[in-house]
Design a protein around this motif. Structure first.
Motif, PDB file in Angstrom:
ATOM      1  N   ARG A 135      70.555  48.828 -37.770  1.00 17.69           N
ATOM      2  CA  ARG A 135      69.627  48.570 -36.659  1.00 17.69           C
ATOM      3  C   ARG A 135      68.780  49.797 -36.381  1.00 17.69           C
ATOM      4  N   VAL A 194      63.606  43.532 -40.317  1.00 18.17           N
ATOM      5  CA  VAL A 194      62.556  44.508 -40.628  1.00 18.17           C
ATOM      6  C   VAL A 194      62.383  44.541 -42.148  1.00 18.17           C
ATOM      7  N   GLN A 205      57.316  51.830 -39.975  1.00 18.55           N
ATOM      8  CA  GLN A 205      57.027  51.586 -38.562  1.00 18.55           C
ATOM      9  C   GLN A 205      58.152  52.021 -37.628  1.00 18.55           C
ATOM     10  N   TRP A 206      59.262  52.544 -38.196  1.00 23.09           N
ATOM     11  CA  TRP A 206      60.426  52.863 -37.380  1.00 23.09           C
ATOM     12  C   TRP A 206      60.939  54.262 -37.687  1.00 23.09           C
ATOM     13  N   GLN A 248      61.759  53.010 -42.653  1.00 23.92           N
ATOM     14  CA  GLN A 248      60.682  52.046 -42.757  1.00 23.92           C
ATOM     15  C   GLN A 248      59.481  52.628 -42.030  1.00 23.92           C
ATOM     16  N   THR A 292      65.583  40.732 -34.920  1.00 20.70           N
ATOM     17  CA  THR A 292      64.401  40.589 -35.757  1.00 20.70           C
ATOM     18  C   THR A 292      64.552  41.384 -37.049  1.00 20.70           C
ATOM     19  N   ALA A 330      65.404  45.136 -36.183  1.00 19.47           N
ATOM     20  CA  ALA A 330      64.651  45.849 -35.163  1.00 19.47           C
ATOM     21  C   ALA A 330      65.587  46.235 -34.013  1.00 19.47           C
ATOM     22  N   ASP A 331      65.031  46.935 -33.021  1.00 16.82           N
ATOM     23  CA  ASP A 331      65.873  47.423 -31.923  1.00 16.82           C
ATOM     24  C   ASP A 331      66.462  46.313 -31.080  1.00 16.82           C
ATOM     25  N   ASP A 332      65.914  45.085 -31.183  1.00 16.51           N
ATOM     26  CA  ASP A 332      66.497  43.981 -30.425  1.00 16.51           C
ATOM     27  C   ASP A 332      67.755  43.421 -31.090  1.00 16.51           C
ATOM     28  N   ARG A 383      60.663  52.519 -32.437  1.00 13.73           N
ATOM     29  CA  ARG A 383      59.488  52.234 -33.261  1.00 13.73           C
ATOM     30  C   ARG A 383      58.550  53.444 -33.269  1.00 13.73           C
TER      31      ARG A 383
END
Length: 675
Positions: free
Chosen positions: A580, A516, A560-561, A558, A514, A509-511, A584
């Motif tokens: 990465r 995905v 959601q992204w 994905q 996390t 994820a962008d952090d 979202r």
């Protein structure tokens, strides 16, 4: 899949081990396929003798064939999946070891029970051909793969053709036990050759094995194939057969949603639903049905008593010898199928093979009165079978991730077994339904054989039609960057070199922390041609195999992204590479009432089928924003702050519209496109 740094796969030389000529690897694996088909057919000519040998009924003896079929149905997808995860050569050796143990168990035991146990163990050999084909893809240079796969695929028919006369000869000279231990000795020699000559591939898919999916699929396929195999004996409408069909349906009903939820399923149903894979597997069932009629009926037709008026009364040995031209024709067809695949693509090979099979069966409907005519028809069908079967694994491997080739080939082999089992049941039903009586003796009628050939020909024609709709595959292995080098740039590698690179990593994820899950990573070369792809597992891990050093583009998506892409150049970057996502995707809109924004309106998105709910409130400008959920049908409900007015509508996601404006209490809602 692992995040540990990967190495150049070096599939052509198996690491630091000595590199043997490619023809040695091809010959070794091809002989393995022949040994498997010898094991399958060795008992067939002796089925009429086993009741006397073991003192059991004919129905009991049929279990010598059925138990091997059931074990293969269970073992093939499991062993093939384990081959992708823990090593193809390792699982190939395990499958062959089980075949050897089974052969000597049946031989030394000396009783029907131990013969049954031995035949059950031999069923594990069903995975040898799909795993062997996957090894060929990993070990050989591109220009040799098509021919090697063609020969490996044809080995099934070659062994079947040789097994019939060989088992008859062995039985007449050495006894029934020798039909098992001779095949066992052949398997021992090939086992040793695999240990010495066949390299282990480093293309792996580490992760957790899908035990639940394996258990459900094994139960379902056992029930289904047992019902098909025993339907004619127990009665198609008997409680046992209907119960087995019902059990198979229930187990599959649980298995499908389970596999769709898992990140590392035993069978990737989403990949299997892709049009090239789905149509290839559908055609495979029909090809398996069609080809088995030729193998099953030809010797029966030749052995039929002359009293029937059209039989030839040949012995088991002589009838088996007549199948040798068909086996040799399959060997001769291997270069043809390789030429067609390399020139026009595997789709054309599949269409050609199925069409030749159909033409062969048309001739067999007419040529039923002479041995020469029967042999000619059998040869034509065998050529078509060899060509069609050579195309199947090529089509499958061109459309699945390179880390899943053994598992995908295993499923394809399993579906072919479904076709052959269905054909066996249909043939048995026709032979007992269309009969003639001569001097009090009942024989299958000549029209029974014609009906079987017509049925098999129709199956081949239908397979031809389905194959015409298979999309042409991308020949990924041919996209090694050096093959397209300009003058003065990197020159092509030697033809025997196959230094693939496996890149592994995690979708984040962008952090940056996390994982995905469920995303797809596509790898293309610098010309934009696909070289591999993979679907990330539950932990976001992926693995793609690249042809060699050069520049590649990785595209990750994905639901959601927002999709992202990165360029990698080898050598120069680590082979472990995380991707990465940066933004979202959201479901947004504006809540208004009488064209005025509504502050504090409750927006609820519900998935009724699973009870998933997410809710937010609109801001002072009436705007709301929800994370874009996974695909499905949802109910979007908006309630005004005072609770007096609400609006509900059905939303299907993903959709081109990610902006849903809602006007409360007046005109219907409007939608717009804004990404």
């Amino acid at each position: 899949m692992s995040n540990a740094p990967s190495e150049r796969t070096g599939t052509g030389n198996g690491g630091s081990r000595r590199k043997f000529p490619d023809w040695v690897v091809i010959a070794t694996l091809g002989c393995g396929g022949i040994a498997v088909s010898l094991e399958k057919t060795a008992v067939v000519p002796l089925l009429p003798e086993y009741p006397r040998i073991f003192g059991v009924t004919s129905d009991d003896v049929s279990w010598l064939v059925t138990v091997t079929l059931l074990t293969a149905a269970v073992a093939t997808p499991i062993v093939s999946k384990l081959a992708d995860m823990f090593g193809k050569k390792r699982m190939l050796l395990i499958a062959m070891a089980m075949m050897v143990v089974g052969a000597f168990t049946a031989s030394v035991g000396g009783t029907f029970f131990w013969a049954l146990v031995g035949r059950a163990l031999q069923g594990f050999a069903g995975a040898v051909i799909p795993v062997g084909i996957s090894i060929l893809r990993d070990a050989l240079p591109q220009q040799k793969i098509a021919g090697a796969v063609s020969l490996m695929s044809a080995s099934f028919g070659i062994g079947s053709a040789l097994g019939l006369p060989l088992s008859g000869f062995i039985y007449e000279n050495l006894g029934w036990q020798a039909t098992f231990w001779v095949v066992g000795l052949i398997a021992v020699v090939i086992f040793a050759a695999v240990v010495v000559f066949v390299p282990e591939s480093r293309v792996r898919t580490p992760g957790r094995f899908d035990y639940e999916g394996a258990l459900l699929l094994s139960g379902a396929m056992t029930a289904l194939l047992l019902a098909i195999s025993k339907g004619g004996v127990w009665g198609w409408t008997s409680d046992a057969i209907l119960g087995l069909f019902a059990a198979a349906a229930v187990l599959l009903a649980f298995w499908f949603p389970l596999e769709l939820r898992k990140g590392q399923p035993l069978v990737d149903l989403r990949t299997s639903a892709r049009r090239p894979v789905l149509l290839t597997n559908a055609a495979t069932v029909l090809v398996g049905f069609s080809m088995y009629a030729n193998m099953l009926v030809t010797t029966q037709q030749l052995q039929l008593s002359k009293e029937s008026g059209f039989g030839f009364g040949l012995s088991v040995l002589v009838a088996g010898l007549t199948m040798i031209p068909a086996g040799l024709a399959m060997v001769a067809a291997a270069p043809l199928s390789a030429f067609v695949t390399n020139t026009f693509g595997a789709k054309s090979t599949m269409v050609l093979g199925c069409a030749v099979m159909a033409a062969g069966y048309m001739s067999r409907v007419v040529l039923v009165h002479t041995v020469t005519g029967i042999i000619i028809g059998a040869v034509i069908i065998s050529v078509g079978t060899a060509v069609a079967m050579a195309a199947m694994p090529t089509l499958i491997m061109s459309n699945v991730p390179l880390t899943d080739t053994a598992a995908a080939n295993g499923v394809n082999t399993l579906l072919r077994s479904v076709g052959t089992s269905t054909c066996s049941a249909a043939v048995a039903t026709i032979l007992v339904s269309i009969t003639i009586r001569v001097d009090g003796t009942v024989f299958p009628g000549v029209d029974a054989f014609r009906a079987i050939f017509a049925m098999a020909g129709c199956a081949a024609l239908l397979a031809t039609g389905i194959s015409c709709f298979i999309p042409r595959s991308v020949r990924r292995e041919a996209t090694h960057p050096a093959l397209h080098a300009e003058p003065g740039q990197v020159q092509p590698p030697p033809v025997d070199a196959k230094q693939e690179i496996m890149v592994t990593g995690t979708l984040l994820a962008d952090d940056g922390r996390t994982p995905v899950p469920g995303g797809v990573v596509l790898a293309t070369d610098r010309r934009g041609q696909q070289v591999d792809w993979d679907r990330a597992d539950d932990r976001g891990r992926y693995a793609v195999v690249l042809p060699g050093d050069g520049q590649y583009l990785l595209i990750a998506t994905q639901h959601q992204w927002r999709p992202v892409s990165e360029t990698l150049t080898f050598p120069g970057v680590p082979h472990s590479h995380d991707i990465r996502f940066k933004a979202r995707l959201t479901l947004t809109g504006k809540i208004t009432h009488d064209n005025r924004p509504v502050d504090g309106a409750l927006v609820v998105l519900v998935r009724p089928s699973e009870g998933e709910t997410v809710a937010v409130h609109s801001d002072n400008a009436g705007n709301y924003e929800l994370p874009l959920p996974r695909p499905g049908t949802y109910i979007l409900t908006v309630v005004e702050p005072d609770g007096a007015t609400s609006h509900t509508r059905r939303v299907i996601l993903p959709a081109p519209n990610t902006l849903i404006d809602v006007e409360l209490g007046t005109a219907p809602p409007t939608t717009g496109l804004r990404i």
